[in-house]
Enzyme design. Structure first.
Site, PDB file in Angstrom:
ATOM      1  N   TYR A 157       0.828  -1.214   0.000  1.00  0.00           N
ATOM      2  CA  TYR A 157       0.000   0.000   0.000  1.00  0.00           C
ATOM      3  C   TYR A 157       0.858   1.257   0.000  1.00  0.00           C
ATOM      4  O   TYR A 157       0.482   2.265  -0.597  1.00  0.00           O
ATOM      5  CB  TYR A 157      -0.999  -0.021   1.160  1.00  0.00           C
ATOM      6  CG  TYR A 157      -2.212  -0.849   0.804  1.00  0.00           C
ATOM      7  CD1 TYR A 157      -3.235  -0.313   0.037  1.00  0.00           C
ATOM      8  CD2 TYR A 157      -2.293  -2.177   1.167  1.00  0.00           C
ATOM      9  CE1 TYR A 157      -4.324  -1.078  -0.339  1.00  0.00           C
ATOM     10  CE2 TYR A 157      -3.385  -2.960   0.802  1.00  0.00           C
ATOM     11  CZ  TYR A 157      -4.397  -2.398   0.045  1.00  0.00           C
ATOM     12  OH  TYR A 157      -5.476  -3.158  -0.342  1.00  0.00           O
ATOM     13  N   ARG A 214       1.737   1.808  -3.535  1.00  0.00           N
ATOM     14  CA  ARG A 214       0.585   2.312  -4.304  1.00  0.00           C
ATOM     15  C   ARG A 214       0.259   3.761  -3.924  1.00  0.00           C
ATOM     16  O   ARG A 214      -0.127   4.569  -4.762  1.00  0.00           O
ATOM     17  CB  ARG A 214      -0.626   1.403  -4.079  1.00  0.00           C
ATOM     18  CG  ARG A 214      -0.424   0.033  -4.724  1.00  0.00           C
ATOM     19  CD  ARG A 214      -1.603  -0.874  -4.468  1.00  0.00           C
ATOM     20  NE  ARG A 214      -2.843  -0.349  -5.005  1.00  0.00           N
ATOM     21  CZ  ARG A 214      -4.054  -0.719  -4.591  1.00  0.00           C
ATOM     22  NH1 ARG A 214      -4.177  -1.615  -3.624  1.00  0.00           N
ATOM     23  NH2 ARG A 214      -5.133  -0.193  -5.116  1.00  0.00           N
ATOM     24  N   GLN A 258     -15.833   3.830  -6.863  1.00  0.00           N
ATOM     25  CA  GLN A 258     -15.175   2.660  -6.242  1.00  0.00           C
ATOM     26  C   GLN A 258     -13.683   2.940  -6.082  1.00  0.00           C
ATOM     27  O   GLN A 258     -12.970   2.158  -5.479  1.00  0.00           O
ATOM     28  CB  GLN A 258     -15.313   1.437  -7.138  1.00  0.00           C
ATOM     29  CG  GLN A 258     -16.730   0.961  -7.357  1.00  0.00           C
ATOM     30  CD  GLN A 258     -16.766  -0.167  -8.386  1.00  0.00           C
ATOM     31  OE1 GLN A 258     -16.245  -1.250  -8.153  1.00  0.00           O
ATOM     32  NE2 GLN A 258     -17.380   0.087  -9.517  1.00  0.00           N
ATOM     33  N   ASN A 259     -13.215   4.030  -6.692  1.00  0.00           N
ATOM     34  CA  ASN A 259     -11.774   4.286  -6.684  1.00  0.00           C
ATOM     35  C   ASN A 259     -11.324   4.835  -5.338  1.00  0.00           C
ATOM     36  O   ASN A 259     -12.048   5.581  -4.681  1.00  0.00           O
ATOM     37  CB  ASN A 259     -11.410   5.268  -7.808  1.00  0.00           C
ATOM     38  CG  ASN A 259     -11.746   4.681  -9.169  1.00  0.00           C
ATOM     39  OD1 ASN A 259     -11.928   3.472  -9.285  1.00  0.00           O
ATOM     40  ND2 ASN A 259     -11.841   5.525 -10.177  1.00  0.00           N
ATOM     41  N   HIS A 300     -15.317   2.676  -1.401  1.00  0.00           N
ATOM     42  CA  HIS A 300     -14.277   1.727  -0.961  1.00  0.00           C
ATOM     43  C   HIS A 300     -13.145   2.395  -0.186  1.00  0.00           C
ATOM     44  O   HIS A 300     -12.065   1.840  -0.077  1.00  0.00           O
ATOM     45  CB  HIS A 300     -13.714   0.971  -2.182  1.00  0.00           C
ATOM     46  CG  HIS A 300     -14.712   0.060  -2.841  1.00  0.00           C
ATOM     47  ND1 HIS A 300     -14.500  -0.553  -4.046  1.00  0.00           N
ATOM     48  CD2 HIS A 300     -15.943  -0.352  -2.435  1.00  0.00           C
ATOM     49  CE1 HIS A 300     -15.551  -1.300  -4.362  1.00  0.00           C
ATOM     50  NE2 HIS A 300     -16.453  -1.174  -3.407  1.00  0.00           N
ATOM     51  N   GLY A 349     -16.131   3.444 -16.654  1.00  0.00           N
ATOM     52  CA  GLY A 349     -14.894   2.705 -16.389  1.00  0.00           C
ATOM     53  C   GLY A 349     -14.970   1.662 -15.299  1.00  0.00           C
ATOM     54  O   GLY A 349     -14.029   1.511 -14.531  1.00  0.00           O
ATOM     55  N   ASN A 394     -17.132   3.315 -21.672  1.00  0.00           N
ATOM     56  CA  ASN A 394     -16.136   2.265 -21.440  1.00  0.00           C
ATOM     57  C   ASN A 394     -15.572   1.863 -22.811  1.00  0.00           C
ATOM     58  O   ASN A 394     -16.336   1.783 -23.772  1.00  0.00           O
ATOM     59  CB  ASN A 394     -16.804   1.044 -20.758  1.00  0.00           C
ATOM     60  CG  ASN A 394     -15.807   0.102 -20.098  1.00  0.00           C
ATOM     61  OD1 ASN A 394     -14.809  -0.270 -20.698  1.00  0.00           O
ATOM     62  ND2 ASN A 394     -16.094  -0.279 -18.867  1.00  0.00           N
TER      63      ASN A 394
HETATM   64  N1  APR Z   1     -11.720   4.724 -19.743  1.00  0.00           N
HETATM   65  C1  APR Z   1     -12.814   4.126 -19.239  1.00  0.00           C
HETATM   66  N2  APR Z   1     -12.853   2.823 -18.901  1.00  0.00           N
HETATM   67  C2  APR Z   1     -11.727   2.101 -19.057  1.00  0.00           C
HETATM   68  C3  APR Z   1     -10.539   2.657 -19.562  1.00  0.00           C
HETATM   69  C4  APR Z   1     -10.555   4.031 -19.922  1.00  0.00           C
HETATM   70  N3  APR Z   1      -9.491   4.664 -20.410  1.00  0.00           N
HETATM   71  N4  APR Z   1      -9.603   1.686 -19.602  1.00  0.00           N
HETATM   72  C5  APR Z   1     -10.173   0.569 -19.117  1.00  0.00           C
HETATM   73  N5  APR Z   1     -11.475   0.808 -18.800  1.00  0.00           N
HETATM   74  C6  APR Z   1     -12.470  -0.108 -18.260  1.00  0.00           C
HETATM   75  C7  APR Z   1     -12.254  -1.566 -18.578  1.00  0.00           C
HETATM   76  O1  APR Z   1     -12.780  -1.899 -19.856  1.00  0.00           O
HETATM   77  C8  APR Z   1     -13.004  -2.252 -17.437  1.00  0.00           C
HETATM   78  O2  APR Z   1     -14.381  -2.405 -17.755  1.00  0.00           O
HETATM   79  O3  APR Z   1     -12.399  -0.026 -16.853  1.00  0.00           O
HETATM   80  C9  APR Z   1     -12.889  -1.237 -16.287  1.00  0.00           C
HETATM   81  C10 APR Z   1     -11.938  -1.652 -15.173  1.00  0.00           C
HETATM   82  O4  APR Z   1     -12.457  -2.814 -14.567  1.00  0.00           O
HETATM   83  P1  APR Z   1     -11.928  -3.307 -13.142  1.00  0.00           P
HETATM   84  O5  APR Z   1     -10.441  -3.333 -13.138  1.00  0.00           O
HETATM   85  O6  APR Z   1     -12.665  -4.562 -12.814  1.00  0.00           O
HETATM   86  O7  APR Z   1     -12.334  -2.095 -12.192  1.00  0.00           O
HETATM   87  P2  APR Z   1     -13.618  -1.872 -11.259  1.00  0.00           P
HETATM   88  O8  APR Z   1     -14.865  -2.218 -11.968  1.00  0.00           O
HETATM   89  O9  APR Z   1     -13.446  -0.500 -10.696  1.00  0.00           O
HETATM   90  O10 APR Z   1     -13.424  -2.950 -10.111  1.00  0.00           O
HETATM   91  C11 APR Z   1     -12.201  -3.067  -9.441  1.00  0.00           C
HETATM   92  O11 APR Z   1     -11.266  -3.597  -7.331  1.00  0.00           O
HETATM   93  O12 APR Z   1      -9.688  -2.218  -6.377  1.00  0.00           O
HETATM   94  C12 APR Z   1     -10.989  -2.638  -6.329  1.00  0.00           C
HETATM   95  O13 APR Z   1     -12.171  -0.792  -5.415  1.00  0.00           O
HETATM   96  C13 APR Z   1     -11.847  -1.450  -6.616  1.00  0.00           C
HETATM   97  O14 APR Z   1     -13.954  -2.467  -6.417  1.00  0.00           O
HETATM   98  C14 APR Z   1     -13.001  -2.065  -7.322  1.00  0.00           C
HETATM   99  C15 APR Z   1     -12.450  -3.292  -7.982  1.00  0.00           C
END
Ligand code: APR
Length: 271
Positions: A69, A72, A103-104, A121, A194, A220
């Site tokens: 962490y 990161r 979620q970020n 989160h 995203g 997306n």
């Molecule tokens: N712009 C928009 N979307 C994008 C881009 C971009 N430039 N690049 C990638 N993506 C999309 C991908 O196609 C995918 O659908 O972003 C999404 C990322 O998916 P995940 O990595 O699964 O992210 P998320 O849905 O936020 O879930 C991750 O893990 O760290 C934890 O808190 C976080 O709960 C969250 C989970």
């Protein structure tokens, strides 16, 4: 992203009173922040999420988890909001109520200037203690790549400090969930940006909004698990699509404020 899709989404937003944005890791991709899975690279690639993102994993190997962490946190500290974050700040000028539910854990929506952000989160820039959840906002030791550090002790109770993020198996912050769900139930438009739509309960938010009658717009580069629920899917990276969308909203609003020039006087107001 097609011009027709962009115009349709812009008209929805231009007519909306309450808008909720639901953002995920893709939103921060163009700021250079690795997604959770991408962050498990290099030094960390041999671990699984259970070891790096659970209370049990932290208790078993506090140095390792704290150091992951810390690494990161350094990357997030160097990152800047991208044009997608900034476009959402501009969108605030065009809709009466706009809340970003994210979620970020990188804090980039707030850094960009979004006024109302709900963090589902937690936030990787904050730390709290493991046993009592005491928040700590004093200085932390700098992290050098490859370092291993022990988590510092909480000044109030001595238990180790940990990141203030939601780990697997933990409850989401109650206030954040209650606010996000109540906003989703009342919004006119929900903009999904995203996220793969695979992490619950965050993935349910657009479905709640839809059940309560909201229109759904998704941004997306790839279809997601939530694309089936979207009225408009704008395919592309958020750093490109969102600035174009906000421009189109501004134009749609200025057209709505002006009587159409090419329509004869008598015909106006007939519709
Ligand atoms: N712009 C928009 N979307 C994008 C881009 C971009 N430039 N690049 C990638 N993506 C999309 C991908 O196609 C995918 O659908 O972003 C999404 C990322 O998916 P995940 O990595 O699964 O992210 P998320 O849905 O936020 O879930 C991750 O893990 O760290 C934890 O808190 C976080 O709960 C969250 C989970």
């Amino acid at each position: 992203m097609t011009p027709e899709g962009l115009q349709r989404a812009a008209r929805m937003l231009a007519g909306a009173h309450r808008v909720v944005v639901s953002s995920g890791a893709g939103m921060s991709k163009e700021s250079g922040i690795p997604t959770f899975r991408d962050a498990m690279e290099g030094l960390w690639s041999s671990f699984d999420p259970q070891e790096l993102a659970t209370v049990a994993g932290f208790r078993a190997a506090p140095r390792r988890v704290w150091s992951w962490y810390a690494w990161r946190r350094e990357r997030v500290g160097d990152a800047r909001p991208n044009p997608g974050h900034l476009a959402l700040v501009d969108l605030q000028a065009h809709v009466p109520r706009l809340t970003v539910v994210t979620q970020n854990v990188d804090g980039l929506h707030t850094e960009a200037g979004s006024a109302d952000v709900v963090e589902l989160h937690g936030n990787i820039r904050r730390v709290k203690c493991l046993d009592r959840g005491h928040p700590y906002d004093g200085p932390l030791p700098p992290y050098a790549r490859g370092d291993e550090q022990d988590p510092p002790p909480c000044p109030l109770c001595g238990s180790p400090l940990r990141p203030d993020v939601v780990w697997f198996g933990e409850m989401l912050p109650r206030d954040a969930v209650e606010r996000a769900w109540s906003l989703a139930e009342r919004c006119d438009v929900l903009l999904i940006i995203g996220t793969s739509g695979t992490v619950w309960p965050a993935a349910e938010l657009p479905l709640v909004a839809r059940r309560h009658g909201a229109r759904i717009i998704e941004v997306n580069p790839e279809p997601s698990e939530l694309t089936h629920a979207a009225d408009v899917f704008l395919q592309g990276p958020s750093g490109e699509v969102l600035p174009a969308l906000v421009d189109a909203v501004a134009q749609a609003r200025s057209r709505a404020d002006r009587p159409p020039r090419d329509v004869p006087e008598r015909a106006r107001g007939d519709a």
